[in-house]
Design a protein around this motif. Sequence first.
Motif, PDB file in Angstrom:
ATOM      1  N   GLN A   1     -44.238  -4.737  -6.977  1.00  0.00           N
ATOM      2  CA  GLN A   1     -43.879  -4.044  -5.746  1.00  0.00           C
ATOM      3  C   GLN A   1     -42.479  -4.439  -5.318  1.00  0.00           C
ATOM      4  N   ASP A   2     -41.763  -3.467  -4.798  1.00  0.00           N
ATOM      5  CA  ASP A   2     -40.413  -3.662  -4.287  1.00  0.00           C
ATOM      6  C   ASP A   2     -40.485  -3.459  -2.778  1.00  0.00           C
ATOM      7  N   LYS A   3     -40.324  -4.531  -2.033  1.00  0.00           N
ATOM      8  CA  LYS A   3     -40.450  -4.450  -0.582  1.00  0.00           C
ATOM      9  C   LYS A   3     -39.290  -3.707   0.062  1.00  0.00           C
ATOM     10  N   THR A   4     -38.139  -3.692  -0.604  1.00  0.00           N
ATOM     11  CA  THR A   4     -36.991  -3.006  -0.010  1.00  0.00           C
ATOM     12  C   THR A   4     -37.148  -1.492  -0.035  1.00  0.00           C
ATOM     13  N   SER A   5     -37.754  -0.952  -1.099  1.00  0.00           N
ATOM     14  CA  SER A   5     -37.941   0.503  -1.186  1.00  0.00           C
ATOM     15  C   SER A   5     -39.382   0.925  -0.888  1.00  0.00           C
ATOM     16  N   LYS A   6     -40.258  -0.056  -0.631  1.00  0.00           N
ATOM     17  CA  LYS A   6     -41.684   0.198  -0.369  1.00  0.00           C
ATOM     18  C   LYS A   6     -42.320   1.022  -1.484  1.00  0.00           C
ATOM     19  N   THR A   7     -42.067   0.597  -2.729  1.00  0.00           N
ATOM     20  CA  THR A   7     -42.651   1.249  -3.892  1.00  0.00           C
ATOM     21  C   THR A   7     -43.382   0.205  -4.721  1.00  0.00           C
ATOM     22  N   TYR A   8     -44.267   0.695  -5.592  1.00  0.00           N
ATOM     23  CA  TYR A   8     -45.006  -0.222  -6.449  1.00  0.00           C
ATOM     24  C   TYR A   8     -45.353   0.453  -7.771  1.00  0.00           C
ATOM     25  N   ILE A   9     -45.697  -0.390  -8.755  1.00  0.00           N
ATOM     26  CA  ILE A   9     -46.236   0.084 -10.025  1.00  0.00           C
ATOM     27  C   ILE A   9     -47.563  -0.622 -10.240  1.00  0.00           C
ATOM     28  N   ASP A  10     -48.477   0.074 -10.861  1.00  0.00           N
ATOM     29  CA  ASP A  10     -49.772  -0.483 -11.226  1.00  0.00           C
ATOM     30  C   ASP A  10     -50.204   0.287 -12.463  1.00  0.00           C
ATOM     31  N   SER A  11     -50.009  -0.304 -13.624  1.00  0.00           N
ATOM     32  CA  SER A  11     -50.210   0.447 -14.857  1.00  0.00           C
ATOM     33  C   SER A  11     -50.599  -0.488 -15.991  1.00  0.00           C
ATOM     34  N   ASP A  12     -51.104   0.124 -17.056  1.00  0.00           N
ATOM     35  CA  ASP A  12     -51.265  -0.634 -18.282  1.00  0.00           C
ATOM     36  C   ASP A  12     -49.866  -0.756 -18.903  1.00  0.00           C
ATOM     37  N   PHE A  13     -49.773  -1.180 -20.119  1.00  0.00           N
ATOM     38  CA  PHE A  13     -48.454  -1.408 -20.708  1.00  0.00           C
ATOM     39  C   PHE A  13     -47.747  -0.126 -21.138  1.00  0.00           C
ATOM     40  N   ASP A  14     -48.396   1.030 -20.959  1.00  0.00           N
ATOM     41  CA  ASP A  14     -47.721   2.304 -21.208  1.00  0.00           C
ATOM     42  C   ASP A  14     -46.492   2.451 -20.319  1.00  0.00           C
ATOM     43  N   TYR A  15     -46.545   1.907 -19.115  1.00  0.00           N
ATOM     44  CA  TYR A  15     -45.401   1.967 -18.200  1.00  0.00           C
ATOM     45  C   TYR A  15     -44.168   1.334 -18.847  1.00  0.00           C
ATOM     46  N   LEU A  16     -44.332   0.106 -19.360  1.00  0.00           N
ATOM     47  CA  LEU A  16     -43.199  -0.580 -20.006  1.00  0.00           C
ATOM     48  C   LEU A  16     -42.774   0.118 -21.288  1.00  0.00           C
ATOM     49  N   ASN A  17     -43.727   0.587 -22.075  1.00  0.00           N
ATOM     50  CA  ASN A  17     -43.392   1.303 -23.300  1.00  0.00           C
ATOM     51  C   ASN A  17     -42.570   2.549 -22.991  1.00  0.00           C
ATOM     52  N   ASN A  18     -42.946   3.302 -21.960  1.00  0.00           N
ATOM     53  CA  ASN A  18     -42.181   4.488 -21.571  1.00  0.00           C
ATOM     54  C   ASN A  18     -40.823   4.118 -21.000  1.00  0.00           C
ATOM     55  N   LEU A  19     -40.772   3.058 -20.202  1.00  0.00           N
ATOM     56  CA  LEU A  19     -39.514   2.618 -19.619  1.00  0.00           C
ATOM     57  C   LEU A  19     -38.521   2.185 -20.697  1.00  0.00           C
ATOM     58  N   LEU A  20     -39.011   1.474 -21.705  1.00  0.00           N
ATOM     59  CA  LEU A  20     -38.143   0.899 -22.737  1.00  0.00           C
ATOM     60  C   LEU A  20     -38.029   1.762 -23.996  1.00  0.00           C
ATOM     61  N   ASN A  21     -38.652   2.940 -23.999  1.00  0.00           N
ATOM     62  CA  ASN A  21     -38.596   3.855 -25.156  1.00  0.00           C
ATOM     63  C   ASN A  21     -39.145   3.226 -26.433  1.00  0.00           C
ATOM     64  N   VAL A  22     -40.221   2.467 -26.314  1.00  0.00           N
ATOM     65  CA  VAL A  22     -40.857   1.852 -27.480  1.00  0.00           C
ATOM     66  C   VAL A  22     -42.357   2.143 -27.432  1.00  0.00           C
ATOM     67  N   ASN A  23     -43.090   1.649 -28.429  1.00  0.00           N
ATOM     68  CA  ASN A  23     -44.524   1.904 -28.466  1.00  0.00           C
ATOM     69  C   ASN A  23     -45.363   0.642 -28.696  1.00  0.00           C
ATOM     70  N   PHE A  24     -44.757  -0.542 -28.642  1.00  0.00           N
ATOM     71  CA  PHE A  24     -45.474  -1.743 -29.067  1.00  0.00           C
ATOM     72  C   PHE A  24     -45.659  -2.803 -27.985  1.00  0.00           C
ATOM     73  N   PHE A  25     -45.299  -2.531 -26.759  1.00  0.00           N
ATOM     74  CA  PHE A  25     -45.407  -3.561 -25.738  1.00  0.00           C
ATOM     75  C   PHE A  25     -46.849  -3.796 -25.314  1.00  0.00           C
ATOM     76  N   ASP A  26     -47.197  -5.072 -25.247  1.00  0.00           N
ATOM     77  CA  ASP A  26     -48.458  -5.514 -24.689  1.00  0.00           C
ATOM     78  C   ASP A  26     -48.166  -6.848 -23.986  1.00  0.00           C
ATOM     79  N   TYR A  27     -49.186  -7.504 -23.514  1.00  0.00           N
ATOM     80  CA  TYR A  27     -48.998  -8.743 -22.761  1.00  0.00           C
ATOM     81  C   TYR A  27     -48.261  -9.809 -23.586  1.00  0.00           C
ATOM     82  N   LYS A  28     -48.685  -9.995 -24.836  1.00  0.00           N
ATOM     83  CA  LYS A  28     -48.061 -11.010 -25.696  1.00  0.00           C
ATOM     84  C   LYS A  28     -46.584 -10.690 -25.960  1.00  0.00           C
ATOM     85  N   SER A  29     -46.260  -9.415 -26.191  1.00  0.00           N
ATOM     86  CA  SER A  29     -44.865  -9.027 -26.421  1.00  0.00           C
ATOM     87  C   SER A  29     -44.014  -9.323 -25.195  1.00  0.00           C
TER      88      SER A  29
END
Length: 182
Positions: free
Chosen positions: A23-51
Amino acid sequence: MNLTAFIITVARGIATPEGIKGQDKTSKTYIDSDFDYLNNLLNVNFFDYKSLEKILLGRTFVKINDSQFTLTQNAQGFRMASNVTQKIVTDEKTREYNIILNYDTNYDLLNVNLKDVLSPDELDVSYSNWEEINGIRLPRNVKIIIKGSKNSQILLENTKFDFSRMDTPYSVPSSYKKIEIK
């Protein structure tokens, strides 16, 4: 993870094996997602907790098959480059990358570059200001640069490392707006 500015917490995040919340308190926004969020953000397909953990700690986060990589020594230390494209297969899709890893003479990871061979997407992760803390070498600075269909950069500066067990209660105020990356 807490991000503070002038003693006030401005952002907060938590990663678990199930996904990420932030959550970003300055913009009052949040994310709540599985690792698809990071994979989409970083243009990859392999992110998980260990990565994610390995990236933040400066550890090699891609699988290396010795017969498919060439190791050379250079002025900074060592360079490991893929000889053939590396296929990374997940549930939904297969992507192919050319991978280059650079290490210093202490084998601290300096840089990882993944270039998707079938698109303009590229991920570059750089590490600097390595320190030994409690017998573990950790980078103070992590810089993630995303190039291609999306361009962005994420700069992380670790100013304090704490190795104590931490209680991480997490909740999002109802007035916050959820961020989606598609």
